[in-house]
Structures are given as structure tokens and as C-alpha cells.
Design a protein around this motif. Structure first.
Motif, PDB file in Angstrom:
ATOM      1  N   GLN A  33       0.810  -1.215   0.000  1.00 23.36           N
ATOM      2  CA  GLN A  33       0.000   0.000   0.000  1.00 23.36           C
ATOM      3  C   GLN A  33       0.850   1.275   0.000  1.00 23.36           C
ATOM      4  N   GLY A  34       2.144   1.144   0.267  1.00 22.41           N
ATOM      5  CA  GLY A  34       3.010   2.312   0.252  1.00 22.41           C
ATOM      6  C   GLY A  34       3.464   2.798   1.611  1.00 22.41           C
ATOM      7  N   ALA A  35       3.095   2.090   2.679  1.00 19.99           N
ATOM      8  CA  ALA A  35       3.569   2.477   4.004  1.00 19.99           C
ATOM      9  C   ALA A  35       5.039   2.104   4.163  1.00 19.99           C
ATOM     10  N   ARG A  36       5.758   2.852   4.970  1.00 21.66           N
ATOM     11  CA  ARG A  36       7.148   2.493   5.283  1.00 21.66           C
ATOM     12  C   ARG A  36       7.110   1.399   6.337  1.00 21.66           C
ATOM     13  N   THR A  37       7.736   0.277   6.046  1.00 22.52           N
ATOM     14  CA  THR A  37       7.745  -0.863   6.956  1.00 22.52           C
ATOM     15  C   THR A  37       9.170  -1.123   7.416  1.00 22.52           C
ATOM     16  N   VAL A  38       9.364  -1.097   8.721  1.00 23.71           N
ATOM     17  CA  VAL A  38      10.676  -1.291   9.325  1.00 23.71           C
ATOM     18  C   VAL A  38      10.638  -2.563  10.161  1.00 23.71           C
ATOM     19  N   VAL A  39      11.573  -3.469   9.928  1.00 26.87           N
ATOM     20  CA  VAL A  39      11.686  -4.690  10.720  1.00 26.87           C
ATOM     21  C   VAL A  39      12.942  -4.603  11.578  1.00 26.87           C
ATOM     22  N   VAL A  40      12.770  -4.812  12.879  1.00 31.42           N
ATOM     23  CA  VAL A  40      13.892  -4.896  13.811  1.00 31.42           C
ATOM     24  C   VAL A  40      14.002  -6.338  14.278  1.00 31.42           C
ATOM     25  N   THR A  41      15.122  -6.980  14.006  1.00 32.58           N
ATOM     26  CA  THR A  41      15.367  -8.358  14.432  1.00 32.58           C
ATOM     27  C   THR A  41      16.419  -8.327  15.525  1.00 32.58           C
ATOM     28  N   CYS A  42      16.078  -8.864  16.693  1.00 31.81           N
ATOM     29  CA  CYS A  42      16.907  -8.659  17.876  1.00 31.81           C
ATOM     30  C   CYS A  42      18.057  -9.652  18.017  1.00 31.81           C
ATOM     31  N   THR A  43      17.881 -10.894  17.548  1.00 27.46           N
ATOM     32  CA  THR A  43      18.943 -11.885  17.698  1.00 27.46           C
ATOM     33  C   THR A  43      19.375 -12.424  16.338  1.00 27.46           C
ATOM     34  N   ASN A  44      20.475 -13.158  16.366  1.00 29.00           N
ATOM     35  CA  ASN A  44      21.055 -13.705  15.136  1.00 29.00           C
ATOM     36  C   ASN A  44      20.505 -15.082  14.764  1.00 29.00           C
ATOM     37  N   GLY A  45      19.760 -15.720  15.676  1.00 32.37           N
ATOM     38  CA  GLY A  45      19.203 -17.039  15.377  1.00 32.37           C
ATOM     39  C   GLY A  45      20.206 -18.167  15.461  1.00 32.37           C
ATOM     40  N   LEU A  88      19.265  -4.819  12.490  1.00 30.38           N
ATOM     41  CA  LEU A  88      19.702  -5.992  13.233  1.00 30.38           C
ATOM     42  C   LEU A  88      20.372  -5.551  14.530  1.00 30.38           C
ATOM     43  N   LEU A  89      19.822  -5.971  15.677  1.00 34.85           N
ATOM     44  CA  LEU A  89      20.441  -5.610  16.957  1.00 34.85           C
ATOM     45  C   LEU A  89      21.608  -6.523  17.294  1.00 34.85           C
ATOM     46  N   GLY A  90      21.641  -7.741  16.730  1.00 32.96           N
ATOM     47  CA  GLY A  90      22.816  -8.598  16.833  1.00 32.96           C
ATOM     48  C   GLY A  90      23.020  -9.317  18.144  1.00 32.96           C
ATOM     49  N   TYR A  91      21.995  -9.431  18.978  1.00 31.48           N
ATOM     50  CA  TYR A  91      22.141 -10.182  20.225  1.00 31.48           C
ATOM     51  C   TYR A  91      22.160 -11.679  19.944  1.00 31.48           C
ATOM     52  N   HIS A  92      22.735 -12.441  20.863  1.00 35.01           N
ATOM     53  CA  HIS A  92      22.787 -13.893  20.728  1.00 35.01           C
ATOM     54  C   HIS A  92      21.425 -14.476  21.062  1.00 35.01           C
ATOM     55  N   ASP A  93      21.012 -15.459  20.282  1.00 35.25           N
ATOM     56  CA  ASP A  93      19.785 -16.203  20.545  1.00 35.25           C
ATOM     57  C   ASP A  93      19.900 -16.864  21.923  1.00 35.25           C
ATOM     58  N   SER A  94      18.847 -16.779  22.743  1.00 38.04           N
ATOM     59  CA  SER A  94      18.890 -17.368  24.088  1.00 38.04           C
ATOM     60  C   SER A  94      18.525 -18.842  24.099  1.00 38.04           C
ATOM     61  N   GLY A  95      17.939 -19.344  23.014  1.00 39.74           N
ATOM     62  CA  GLY A  95      17.493 -20.731  22.990  1.00 39.74           C
ATOM     63  C   GLY A  95      16.169 -20.900  23.711  1.00 39.74           C
ATOM     64  N   HIS A  96      15.536 -22.040  23.483  1.00 39.76           N
ATOM     65  CA  HIS A  96      14.217 -22.296  24.083  1.00 39.76           C
ATOM     66  C   HIS A  96      14.332 -22.683  25.548  1.00 39.76           C
ATOM     67  N   VAL A  97      15.290 -23.538  25.858  1.00 36.04           N
ATOM     68  CA  VAL A  97      15.414 -24.076  27.219  1.00 36.04           C
ATOM     69  C   VAL A  97      16.888 -24.119  27.593  1.00 36.04           C
TER      70      VAL A  97
END
Length: 231
Positions: A33-45, A88-97
Motif C-alpha cells: 500500500q506504500g507504508a514504510r515498513t521497518v523490521v527490527v530483528t533482535c537476535t542472530n538465530g 539488526l540488533l545482533g544479540y545472541h539467541d537465548s534458545g528455548h530451554v
């Protein structure tokens, strides 16, 4: 409520792939539709599956290599969705458990991580912020970050959380193929299967007094700046 600049939506996610699985249809719709869309991804996976299918701790799973591949998949998915800006914030993934690794997102004080997010909110000036809700510890941390950044800056008019049946329903029927393409970009995670033609959100903060239920995240918001070119 009147705002300067184009319609701008900032989506905050914990891991690569979350942008497509939880908000892919909504992001594609507003981008189209033309909106500016910004994605912030906090971890590297780092704790996602490897391309070979190896899971964390198994032979063939190398966290740094996984992170590099997941970032490449993330960039491809954002291109497919028409995302305007990826941060990309570049934090380490914490894992599920289990034990959270050094530098894992969950070990970062909320105030510290939210400060970085607040700086992005100040830079992009979004009227709407969206984040996802689940019991994953990184996701819960991201919700705290998003809420604090929104309240600290006072800039966004609305904050939404993903929901199974929320206050706001977004029709994604016109962008189903786009969402499917974005999901295919995350090939290492073998994301597949059918999904609905609607995405649901819970409105956690609102300063517009737009009536509920609603079918537009920008309900109650008007902007003076032009949107981006439609695609």
C-alpha cells in the motif's frame, strides 16, 4: 490523530523468520500500500536448525555458521515482503530451554536493549509498533523491550501484539503469495503448510480512540507526508 511524514510501521521480532511467520501478511499488505515498513530483528538465530537439519548440540550444528545463514535468509525474506528498512540488533539467541549463553538476549537488561530500540523509534518515527507474543523467553523479553521503548519515547500512537483472536483483524488475502514466498526464503527452518487469510493482533496501547474491533492498524491515524511508491 495527525502525524507528519509517511505512514510508518515498525515491527520488532526476536529471531530471523519471526517477521514472516507471525506478521508476514500484514507487513506485505502495508508495504504494498506504500507504508514504510521497518523490521527490527533482535537476535542472530544461532540456536535455529542448521541448513542440514542439525539441531543445537548435534554434530553439524555450528552456531556462527547458522547465524550467518539465517541473516541471509532474513534479508531475502524482507526483500520478498517489500520491507523498507531492516535493523539488526545482533544479540545472541537465548534458545528455548537450558542455560542462556553469554550475551543471550535474555541476559541483557531490558533498559539497555530498550534504549537501542528507542533510538530506532526516534529515528524512524513510527505511528505504529508491532511485536509478537509467545511464551518463548526471547519473545517475552522483546515484548518488554518494545513496551518500554514505546513508553519512553512517547512517539508511536499504537502498540500491537500478535494474537490468535485479538482486537484487530488484518485481511491478507491479496498478499498470500507474498507471505508464502517469504516463508520459502527461510528454507533451513522448513517452514511450510497452510495458513489463514487473516492475521490477528491485540491493541496494547492506543492514543487515537479508534473504535474496536478494527481492520486497520492505522485506524485513527492520518499523515501529512506522502506514502512510498506502491508495488
Amino acid at each position: 490523530m495527525q502525524f507528519d511524514g509517511p505512514r510508518t510501521l515498525l515491527a520488532v521480532h526476536a529471531h530471523p523468520g519471526d517477521e514472516s511467520t507471525t506478521t508476514g501478511g500484514m507487513l506485505a499488505r502495508y508495504a504494498r500500500q506504500g507504508a514504510r515498513t521497518v523490521v527490527v530483528t533482535c537476535t542472530n538465530g544461532e540456536f535455529d536448525d542448521a541448513l542440514s537439519g542439525a539441531t543445537p548440540g548435534e554434530v553439524g550444528h555450528h552456531p556462527k555458521a547458522v547465524a550467518a545463514h539465517r541473516r541471509a535468509e532474513l534479508h531475502a525474506a524482507c526483500d520478498a515482503l517489500g520491507i523498507s528498512d531492516l535493523e539488526l540488533l545482533g544479540y545472541h539467541d537465548s534458545g528455548h530451554v537450558g542455560e542462556v549463553p553469554q550475551g543471550g538476549l535474555c541476559t541483557i537488561p531490558v533498559e539497555t536493549a530498550a534504549g537501542r530500540l528507542a533510538a530506532l523509534v526516534e529515528h524512524y518515527q513510527p505511528q505504529v509498533v508491532v511485536t509478537h507474543y509467545s511464551s518463548h523467553r526471547d519473545h517475552m523479553h522483546v515484548i518488554r523491550m518494545a513496551k518500554l521503548a514505546v513508553y519512553r519515547t512517547g512517539i508511536p500512537a499504537k502498540l500491537y501484539l500478535t494474537a490468535k483472536d485479538g482486537s484487530t483483524t488484518i485481511d491478507i488475502s491479496e498478499v498470500v503469495d507474498v507471505k508464502r514466498q517469504a516463508l520459502r526464503c527461510h528454507a533451513s527452518q522448513q517452514v511450510h503448510g497452510a495458513f489463514g487469510l487473516e492475521e490477528h493482533y491485540f491493541r496494547a496501547l492506543d492514543t487515537t480512540d479508534a473504535p474496536l474491533p478494527e481492520n486497520d492498524l492505522f485506524a485513527g491515524i492520518t499523515t501529512s507526508g506522502p506514502d512510498l511508491p506502491r508495488w
